[in-house]
Design a protein around this motif. Structure first.
Motif, PDB file in Angstrom:
ATOM      1  N   PHE A 182       1.490  -1.118   4.223  1.00  0.00           N
ATOM      2  CA  PHE A 182       1.050  -2.508   4.449  1.00  0.00           C
ATOM      3  C   PHE A 182       1.457  -3.352   3.233  1.00  0.00           C
ATOM      4  O   PHE A 182       1.195  -2.976   2.094  1.00  0.00           O
ATOM      5  CB  PHE A 182      -0.477  -2.513   4.623  1.00  0.00           C
ATOM      6  N   CYS A 235      -7.301  -1.085   0.917  1.00  0.00           N
ATOM      7  CA  CYS A 235      -6.257  -1.534   1.846  1.00  0.00           C
ATOM      8  C   CYS A 235      -6.875  -2.014   3.161  1.00  0.00           C
ATOM      9  O   CYS A 235      -7.624  -1.270   3.803  1.00  0.00           O
ATOM     10  CB  CYS A 235      -5.274  -0.392   2.113  1.00  0.00           C
ATOM     11  N   CYS A 246       0.862  -1.180   0.000  1.00  0.00           N
ATOM     12  CA  CYS A 246       0.000   0.000   0.000  1.00  0.00           C
ATOM     13  C   CYS A 246       0.901   1.234   0.000  1.00  0.00           C
ATOM     14  O   CYS A 246       1.767   1.360   0.860  1.00  0.00           O
ATOM     15  CB  CYS A 246      -0.892  -0.004   1.243  1.00  0.00           C
ATOM     16  N   SER A 250      -4.707   1.919  -3.536  1.00  0.00           N
ATOM     17  CA  SER A 250      -3.391   2.340  -3.052  1.00  0.00           C
ATOM     18  C   SER A 250      -2.358   1.213  -3.169  1.00  0.00           C
ATOM     19  O   SER A 250      -1.215   1.401  -2.784  1.00  0.00           O
ATOM     20  CB  SER A 250      -3.505   2.795  -1.589  1.00  0.00           C
ATOM     21  N   CYS A 259      -5.270   0.583   6.139  1.00  0.00           N
ATOM     22  CA  CYS A 259      -5.603   2.016   6.271  1.00  0.00           C
ATOM     23  C   CYS A 259      -6.904   2.362   5.558  1.00  0.00           C
ATOM     24  O   CYS A 259      -7.342   3.510   5.597  1.00  0.00           O
ATOM     25  CB  CYS A 259      -4.462   2.882   5.749  1.00  0.00           C
ATOM     26  N   GLU A 307       0.069   4.132   0.695  1.00  0.00           N
ATOM     27  CA  GLU A 307      -0.356   5.099   1.717  1.00  0.00           C
ATOM     28  C   GLU A 307       0.206   4.741   3.095  1.00  0.00           C
ATOM     29  O   GLU A 307       0.665   5.603   3.821  1.00  0.00           O
ATOM     30  CB  GLU A 307      -1.894   5.146   1.815  1.00  0.00           C
ATOM     31  N   CYS A 308       0.096   3.443   3.465  1.00  0.00           N
ATOM     32  CA  CYS A 308       0.491   3.087   4.835  1.00  0.00           C
ATOM     33  C   CYS A 308       1.632   2.069   4.879  1.00  0.00           C
ATOM     34  O   CYS A 308       2.131   1.764   5.957  1.00  0.00           O
ATOM     35  CB  CYS A 308      -0.719   2.555   5.610  1.00  0.00           C
TER      36      CYS A 308
END
Ligand SMILES: [Zn+2]
Length: 380
Positions: free
Chosen positions: A353, A362, A348, A370, A365, A350-351
């Motif tokens: 993961f 995701c 991901c 993402s 998050c 964004e985070c």
């Protein structure tokens, strides 16, 4: 109580002190006079906080709240802090205590309801949270925040119809997340329609999804799934290729399926096209194609061979394997294939993961779209 980062302590103390100063003296008064006039119980409350006795601190602040209406913002700040730290029960106590005050002005009552709804959401009490957010969404100034939280609740419940309806309500007050999110809700609904065998309804939903977002490869993939079920493999191939051109990160996931739909001559033509496409972009794109090909057991596919050799000999990490077994192209590629089987393939952006499965949403998050394909081959 877990340790608070120093900055958080500074913010808590600043929020409390500023709340007190605002309440007792007004913002323009001199600081020097302020501390001497602080209510002693506040200082005791602060002391309990910094000496890590959160329950005693909370009792002290709740007691003061009853006595002093001017410090209300401080209590909202404290409640929000407890919630962010995951100490939801304490946050709930603060907000319920506020709501129990008969003299609480309407504006603060609405704010406390919103805060309590957020506490329930954080605690996973989705039904209670939903009820309060619905109530708060009637208040114009809090409507966007309440509706957005409702949208997240419906996402968690996989109630895509309600999530979509809430997205539309948010769009009407110009507070919606990107239209791509609505397109994903439509795809979730289309997936359910496909499972029920309702092809025409699924196609209608996918048309709506494409109207919300373009390019949008997920709609093409689902449309390909319908075409395949309807006995239209040529159409399925066209749609899959379209999706892979728009979103090469889906190669690892979808290449084997695409190739299964074709005979050998057609397959080589498609692989040659994919190589040309990747070469025209950049080395990472070519690496992604090569990894997808190795994972799909296509080491010996003629159109891919030069690309596989190029990646093995030029990639900074893979060079070590290549040099250790010069000329043993197939063996090296298979070793990498074995490593890829256990590697995390998606992450991901964004985070962070990461895992071996691809998600449109995701799981950590809750961001949409993402996930990126990445392959880190760890050489042991
Ligand atoms: Zn994430």
């Amino acid at each position: 109580m877990p340790e608070l980062p120093l900055l958080t302590w500074v913010l808590v103390v600043a929020a409390l002190v500023l709340g007190i100063l605002a309440g007792h003296f007004g913002w323009g008064k001199r600081w020097s006079a302020s501390f001497s006039k602080l209510h002693p119980d506040y200082l005791a409350g602060l002391d309990y906080l910094v000496t890590e006795q959160p329950d005693r601190a909370l009792d002290m602040f709740l007691k003061l709240m009853d006595a002093d209406a001017d410090t209300i913002e401080t209590h909202f700040a404290l409640g929000a802090l407890y919630r962010r730290r995951g100490e939801v029960e304490r946050a709930i106590r603060i907000h319920q205590n506020l709501l129990a005050r008969e003299a609480l002005p309407a504006e603060h009552r609405e704010q406390a309801l919103l805060a309590l709804a957020q506490d329930y959401l954080r605690a996973g009490l989705l039904d209670r949270a939903e009820g309060l957010f619905l109530k708060v969404s009637e208040v114009a100034r809090l409507r966007a925040s309440a509706l957005n939280s409702l949208r997240l609740i419906y996402e968690r419940q996989h109630d895509w119809q309600q999530a979509l309806a809430t997205h539309k309500q948010l769009a009407r007050i110009k507070a919606a997340p990107p239209r791509l999110v609505a397109a994903h809700y439509l795809c979730e609904l289309a997936t359910l329609a496909i499972e029920r065998g309702e092809g025409p309804e699924a196609r209608r939903l996918l048309r709506e999804a494409r109207a919300e977002a373009a390019p949008f490869p997920r709609a093409a993939l689902l449309r390909a799934q319908i075409a395949e079920r309807d006995g239209q493999p040529q159409l399925a191939v066209r749609l899959l290729r379209h999706a892979l051109t728009e979103s090469p990160q889906l190669l690892q996931e979808k290449l084997p399926h695409l190739l299964k739909l074709m005979g050998p001559p057609e397959r080589d033509a498609v692989l040659s096209d994919l190589v040309r496409q990747a070469e025209s972009r950049d080395f990472n794109e070519l690496k992604r194609l090569v990894f997808a090909a190795i994972a799909a057991d296509l080491v010996n596919a003629e159109p891919l061979r030069p690309s596989i050799e190029k990646v093995l000999s030029q990639d900074a990490t893979l060079q070590a394997l290549w040099r250790a077994a010069p000329g043993q192209f197939e063996r090296t590629a298979r070793e990498i294939g074995a490593l890829l089987e256990h590697a995390e393939k998606y992450r991901c952006n964004e985070c962070g993961f990461a895992g071996r499965s691809f998600y449109w949403h995701c799981p950590a998050c809750h961001c949409w779209d993402s996930f990126e394909a990445y392959a880190i081959v760890k050489l042991r």
